[in-house]
Design an enzyme around this catalytic site. Structure first.
Site, PDB file in Angstrom:
ATOM      1  N   ASP A  41      -2.568  -1.559   2.465  1.00  0.00           N
ATOM      2  CA  ASP A  41      -2.746  -0.146   2.812  1.00  0.00           C
ATOM      3  C   ASP A  41      -3.206  -0.035   4.268  1.00  0.00           C
ATOM      4  O   ASP A  41      -4.294  -0.490   4.620  1.00  0.00           O
ATOM      5  CB  ASP A  41      -3.786   0.484   1.876  1.00  0.00           C
ATOM      6  N   HIS A  58       0.163   2.053   1.438  1.00  0.00           N
ATOM      7  CA  HIS A  58      -0.227   3.413   1.072  1.00  0.00           C
ATOM      8  C   HIS A  58       1.001   4.213   0.643  1.00  0.00           C
ATOM      9  O   HIS A  58       2.059   4.131   1.256  1.00  0.00           O
ATOM     10  CB  HIS A  58      -0.867   4.065   2.302  1.00  0.00           C
TER      11      HIS A  58
END
Length: 232
Positions: free
Chosen positions: A170, A201
């Site tokens: 992420d 993400h």
């Protein structure tokens, strides 16, 4: 086909617009669906439809209603992505949790549904954590929640089940932040963290370039099982 409704804010500030999907048959519980920074867009409405098909009343409040009501953005369009980042900077998560509490009250009092779960994505994932620490939500799930590592001092207040989906690549949540989350939350018996190696993400978005099909399917299956366990 869903419908739009209004939920009274707790502080008398106004009416929170919300998108609602109702099951065709009996309602077994409710799930509040908190969007990313892109508003209640097509992807969030699709998620609501999926939960309604499983027997849940799905309610997606407009989290930006105070300053950008009704906004729907596409993260794959650069200009809209930058617009969303601007809204994120304006957003007050403390007020956001109060809006979630207003939705919980609306579901329980006006709809007569006692068990209320919550699922949130990105900013909504952070709000899922905050709802677990600050409200009496029955259970909550956060996908790639941001800035949770900065709020671990609230974790002692978690009294109901919380599950967090954490993609290890992420680019908004650093490895150091992920490490802090594990160290702060793994000992808590109410909390379960799932890591998704190499995913970024937004991997569980319904549509668009960010989706990772295998990762999304795995995370969503865990979420469905979690809700089946705690919402019945």
């Amino acid at each position: 086909m869903g419908e739009k409704t209004q939920i009274s804010a707790l502080d008398g500030e106004g009416q929170i617009p919300a998108y609602v999907e109702r099951p065709a048959g009996e309602v077994k519980a409710a799930i509040i669906v908190i969007p990313e920074i892109f508003g209640v867009n097509e992807g969030i409405r699709s998620k609501c439809e999926s939960y309604a098909a499983e027997g849940y009343l799905a309610v997606a409040p407009d989290i930006f209603w105070r300053f950008a009501p009704g906004v729907e953005l596409n993260p794959d369009v650069e200009a809209e992505l930058q617009e969303a980042f601007g809204y994120f900077q304006q957003y007050d998560p403390d007020k956001g949790v109060k809006d979630i509490e207003a939705a919980i009250h609306w579901i329980r009092r006006e709809k007569g549904i006692a068990k209320v779960g919550l699922v949130g994505y990105c900013l909504g994932g952070r709000l899922a954590y905050m709802a677990a620490t600050r409200t009496d939500i029955t259970c909550s799930v956060g996908y790639y929640g941001v800035m949770i590592d900065q709020m671990l001092d609230e974790s002692h207040a978690i009294a109901n089940p919380l599950m967090l989906h954490v993609p290890t690549a992420d680019h908004f949540v650093t490895p150091e932040a992920q490490k802090a989350m594990h160290e702060g939350l793994d000992p808590n018996p109410h909390v379960t963290l799932h890591d998704y190696q190499g995913l970024d993400h937004g991997f569980a978005t319904e549509f668009g370039d960010r989706r990772d099909e295998a990762g999304a399917q795995l995370a969503d299956s865990r979420t469905r099982e979690f809700f089946a366990t705690y919402l019945g």
